[in-house]
Design an enzyme around this catalytic site. Structure first.
Site, PDB file in Angstrom:
ATOM      1  N   TYR A 152       9.408  -1.379   2.937  1.00 20.11           N
ATOM      2  CA  TYR A 152       8.331  -1.775   2.023  1.00 20.11           C
ATOM      3  C   TYR A 152       7.957  -0.571   1.161  1.00 20.11           C
ATOM      4  O   TYR A 152       7.730   0.516   1.693  1.00 20.11           O
ATOM      5  CB  TYR A 152       7.096  -2.245   2.809  1.00 20.11           C
ATOM      6  CG  TYR A 152       5.934  -2.639   1.918  1.00 20.11           C
ATOM      7  CD1 TYR A 152       6.012  -3.759   1.118  1.00 20.11           C
ATOM      8  CD2 TYR A 152       4.765  -1.874   1.887  1.00 20.11           C
ATOM      9  CE1 TYR A 152       4.949  -4.124   0.283  1.00 20.11           C
ATOM     10  CE2 TYR A 152       3.694  -2.232   1.065  1.00 20.11           C
ATOM     11  CZ  TYR A 152       3.797  -3.359   0.266  1.00 20.11           C
ATOM     12  OH  TYR A 152       2.754  -3.722  -0.552  1.00 20.11           O
ATOM     13  N   ASP A 254      10.025   7.886  -0.229  1.00 23.72           N
ATOM     14  CA  ASP A 254       8.720   7.231  -0.305  1.00 23.72           C
ATOM     15  C   ASP A 254       7.909   7.771   0.863  1.00 23.72           C
ATOM     16  O   ASP A 254       8.039   7.316   1.995  1.00 23.72           O
ATOM     17  CB  ASP A 254       8.892   5.709  -0.220  1.00 23.72           C
ATOM     18  CG  ASP A 254       7.546   4.994  -0.205  1.00 23.72           C
ATOM     19  OD1 ASP A 254       6.508   5.681  -0.116  1.00 23.72           O
ATOM     20  OD2 ASP A 254       7.539   3.754  -0.271  1.00 23.72           O
ATOM     21  N   LYS A 282      -1.932   7.369   0.231  1.00 27.50           N
ATOM     22  CA  LYS A 282      -2.614   7.401   1.532  1.00 27.50           C
ATOM     23  C   LYS A 282      -3.197   8.773   1.896  1.00 27.50           C
ATOM     24  O   LYS A 282      -4.196   9.164   1.321  1.00 27.50           O
ATOM     25  CB  LYS A 282      -1.678   6.871   2.620  1.00 27.50           C
ATOM     26  CG  LYS A 282      -1.304   5.391   2.357  1.00 27.50           C
ATOM     27  CD  LYS A 282      -0.782   4.695   3.584  1.00 27.50           C
ATOM     28  CE  LYS A 282      -0.130   3.370   3.279  1.00 27.50           C
ATOM     29  NZ  LYS A 282      -0.959   2.198   3.396  1.00 27.50           N
TER      30      LYS A 282
HETATM   31  C1  LIG Z   1       5.915   3.218   2.490  1.00 31.42           C
HETATM   32  C2  LIG Z   1       4.935   2.591   1.556  1.00 31.42           C
HETATM   33  N1  LIG Z   1       5.153   2.649   0.242  1.00 31.42           N
HETATM   34  C3  LIG Z   1       4.287   2.114  -0.644  1.00 31.42           C
HETATM   35  C4  LIG Z   1       3.164   1.471  -0.209  1.00 31.42           C
HETATM   36  C5  LIG Z   1       2.216   0.872  -1.204  1.00 31.42           C
HETATM   37  O1  LIG Z   1       1.034   1.613  -1.225  1.00 31.42           O
HETATM   38  P1  LIG Z   1      -0.321   0.971  -1.758  1.00 31.42           P
HETATM   39  O2  LIG Z   1      -0.770  -0.033  -0.773  1.00 31.42           O
HETATM   40  O3  LIG Z   1      -1.258   2.155  -1.867  1.00 31.42           O
HETATM   41  O4  LIG Z   1      -0.030   0.382  -3.099  1.00 31.42           O
HETATM   42  C6  LIG Z   1       2.896   1.375   1.156  1.00 31.42           C
HETATM   43  C7  LIG Z   1       1.689   0.691   1.648  1.00 31.42           C
HETATM   44  O5  LIG Z   1       1.473   0.507   2.813  1.00 31.42           O
HETATM   45  C8  LIG Z   1       3.807   1.951   2.063  1.00 31.42           C
HETATM   46  O6  LIG Z   1       3.612   1.872   3.373  1.00 31.42           O
END
Ligand SMILES: Cc1ncc(COP(=O)(O)O)c(C=O)c1O
Length: 443
Positions: A152, A254, A282
Site C-alpha cells: 500500500y 516508501d 507519519k
Molecule cells: C507505506 C505507506 N505509504 C503511504 C501511505 C499513505 O499515507 P497517508 O495516509 O498519509 O496518505 C501509507 C498510509 O498508511 C502507508 O502506510
C-alpha cells in the site's frame, strides 16, 4: 469462556456514548468516519483526548494505545516538548504562503537523516508517493512503475493496484495480475502499474526484462507494513538495488511507515541500502499532517527546472514543520530507537511465549518497534501466504482487547503495533497480561 458474540455484547454495553456519536456521525460521514480505515464492527469508539501512551474515549474508558494512529505517532500523544513548541508556533501564525525558517531547518534535518540532497514537503504519505512517482517518470522519461502485490502506498490511481486483491483473481505467483482497488481507476492507469511478488527477485527481474527501458521506478515499503509486518528475506533489498541499477530504474523507498520509526535513519540505515528516492510522512510530522519526498539534486532538478510539477497551498505549513523540527531534533533522537526497539522486542517475545504456553497455532513477529500477531502457524513471506490466516480470530482478539482497555495495534488484521517513545515497560506488561487472558479464553 466468553464467545465472540458475548464480547460484542460487552463492547456495546461499555461503549454506549460512542454508539450515540456513531449514529450521529453516520448521517453526515459515510460509515461514520473520515477515513475508511477507521471503521470496524459494530461501530468504532470515539475518542475524547490522548496523552502519552493513553487515549480516553467519550464513554470515559482508558486505553493503552499501541496503534499510535497507524504508526504516525512515534513521539506519542501530546508530548510536553511538542505541545509547548506548537503552542508558541500557533501564536506566530499558522500559514504564510511564503517561505520561512522552520521549513529550511526541517528539510535540513530530513536531508541529513535520510541521506537526501534535496527535499520537498507535502501534507501526507499519499502525496509524497504521488509526487515521487511523477518525478521518477519525468526524470527517466518512462511511464511504467513497478510495485509489489499487497503493498500500500496511498490513495492515488498509480498505486491503488493489487493492494488486497482477491485470491481468485491474482494470477500466477511470479507474474501477479495488476488489479485496481475498487472502481474509478481508469484502465489506462492500471496498465502502467506492474506488479511483482514480494521476496521473489526473479519475479522482479522478469518484469524489468519484459519491459526494458519502460519502468521508471520500483516502489516498495522496505518492510511491508500493510500486511502486518513482513520483512524482506535476507539480501532481497540489496538484490533489488542491483537490479534497478542494471535496468536504469529508480529505487523508491516508501518510508511513510518506516522513516524515523524502524531506525533513526529509517530503512536505509536498517538495511544499509541507499535508495534513489525516499517518501516520508507519519513519524516525521510529530503528530501533524506532514509528508516529504526527496532525492539527489540531479533528480530534484526536474522540479527546479519546472519540468515536473510540485506545489501546494499547505506544503511546509509552519505548524507542521515546527512539529517536524521538534520531533527530529529533540524527541526521535538516536537513544529513542534503542529504547523503543527493546520494548518492541519484549512485546514480540512476550506474545510468542504466551501463544506457546496456551498451545495456540499462531505466531508473533516484530521488526524494531513494529510488530503483530499472525493468525497462522508461521510468519508469511508474501501477500498470498498472508491471506492464509484465521482473520475471524483477529476480530475476536480486537474486541477482547478493546473490552480490556488495550488498543493492540491499528484497527484491522493488516496493521501492526507501534511502540512510541512514550510507552513504558508497564504498558508492555499491561498488553501482555491482557493477551495472556485472551489466549486463555480462546485456547
Ligand atoms: C507505506 C505507506 N505509504 C503511504 C501511505 C499513505 O499515507 P497517508 O495516509 O498519509 O496518505 C501509507 C498510509 O498508511 C502507508 O502506510
Amino acid at each position: 469462556m466468553t464467545t465472540h458474540a458475548q464480547e460484542l455484547d460487552r463492547y456495546r454495553s461499555q461503549n454506549k456514548k460512542s454508539r450515540e456519536y456513531y449514529d450521529r456521525a453516520e448521517k453526515i460521514l459515510p460509515l461514520g468516519v473520515s477515513s475508511n480505515f477507521r471503521t470496524y464492527e459494530p461501530y468504532p469508539i470515539y475518542i475524547e483526548r490522548a496523552q502519552g501512551s493513553k487515549m480516553w474515549d467519550v464513554d470515559g474508558r482508558e486505553y493503552t494505545d499501541f496503534s499510535m494512529t497507524f504508526g504516525a505517532l512515534m513521539v506519542g500523544h501530546a508530548h510536553p516538548v511538542m505541545v509547548k513548541a506548537l503552542g508558541e508556533a500557533a501564536g506566530q501564525g499558522t500559514l504564510y504562503g511564503m517561505p520561512h525558517d522552520r521549513e529550511i531547518r526541517a528539510a535540513e534535518l530530513i536531508g541529513e537523516r535520510f541521506l537526501l540532497e534535496q527535499v520537498r514537503f507535502t501534507n501526507s504519505g499519499s502525496e509524497s508517493t504521488m509526487h515521487a512517482l511523477r518525478l521518477a517518470r519525468a526524470f527517466t522519461g518512462r511511464d511504467k512503475v513497478l510495485k509489489f502485490e499487497g503493498g500500500y502506498h496511498g490513495g492515488h490511481d498509480t498505486v491503488l493496484v493489487s493492494v488486497k486483491p482477491p485470491k481468485a483473481k491474482v494470477g500466477s505467483q511470479r507474474h501477479p495480475k495488476p488489479l485496481p482497488v475498487g472502481h474509478g481507476i481508469p484502465d489506462g492507469s492500471v496498465e502502467n502499474t506492474l506488479v511483482a511478488q514480494w521476496n521473489d527477485i526473479e519475479s522482479v527481474r522478469a518484469i524489468l526484462q519484459r519491459n526494458e527501458n519502460e519502468v521508471a521506478a520500483v516502489i516498495l515499503e522496505p518492510v511491508m507494513m500493510n500486511v502486518g509486518v513482513m520483512p524482506p528475506r535476507d539480501g532481497f533489498i540489496q538484490e533489488l538495488r542491483v537490479l534497478c541499477d542494471e535496468y536504469g530504474t529508480l529505487l523508491i523507498f516508501d518510508e511513510v511507515k518506516t522513516g524515523a520509526k524502524l531506525a533513526w535513519g529509517g530503512a536505509q540505515e536498517w538495511f544499509k541500502v541507499k535508495a534513489d528516492m525516499v517518501c516520508l510522512a507519519k513519524a516525521i510530522g510529530g503528530g501533524l499532517p506532514l509528508g516529504a519526498f526527496g532525492a539527489s539534486r540531479e533528480i530534484m532538478n526536474e522540479i527546479a527546472q519546472h519540468r515536473s510539477f510540485h506545489a501546494g497551498t499547505y506544503a511546509s505549513n509552519p505548524l507542521a514543520t515546527t512539529a517536524c523540527k521538534v520531533a527530529l531534533e529533540s524527541i526521535l533522537v538516536k537513544d529513542a530507537f534503542v529504547k523503543t526497539r527493546k520494548l518492541g522486542d519484549a512485546l514480540a517475545e512476550g506474545h510468542a511465549k504466551i501463544l506457546k504456553k496456551h498451545g495456540l497455532p499462531y505466531c508473533a513477529v516484530n521488526v524494531g518497534s513494529n510488530g503483530t500477531v499472525f493468525w497462522r502457524k508461521t510468519p508469511p513471506t508474501n501477500y498470498r501466504e498472508w491471506l492464509d490466516q484465521d482473520f475471524d480470530m483477529f476480530w475476536r482478539y480486537w474486541h477482547m482487547n478493546l473490552n480490556r482497555g488495550v488498543i493492540p495495534q491499528a484497527q484491522c488484521y493488516d496493521e501492526q503495533w507501534t511502540v512510541s517513545v512514550q510507552h513504558t515497560e508497564k504498558d508492555v506488561d499491561h498488553m501482555l497480561a491482557v493477551f495472556d487472558e485472551i489466549c486463555r479464553e480462546i485456547a
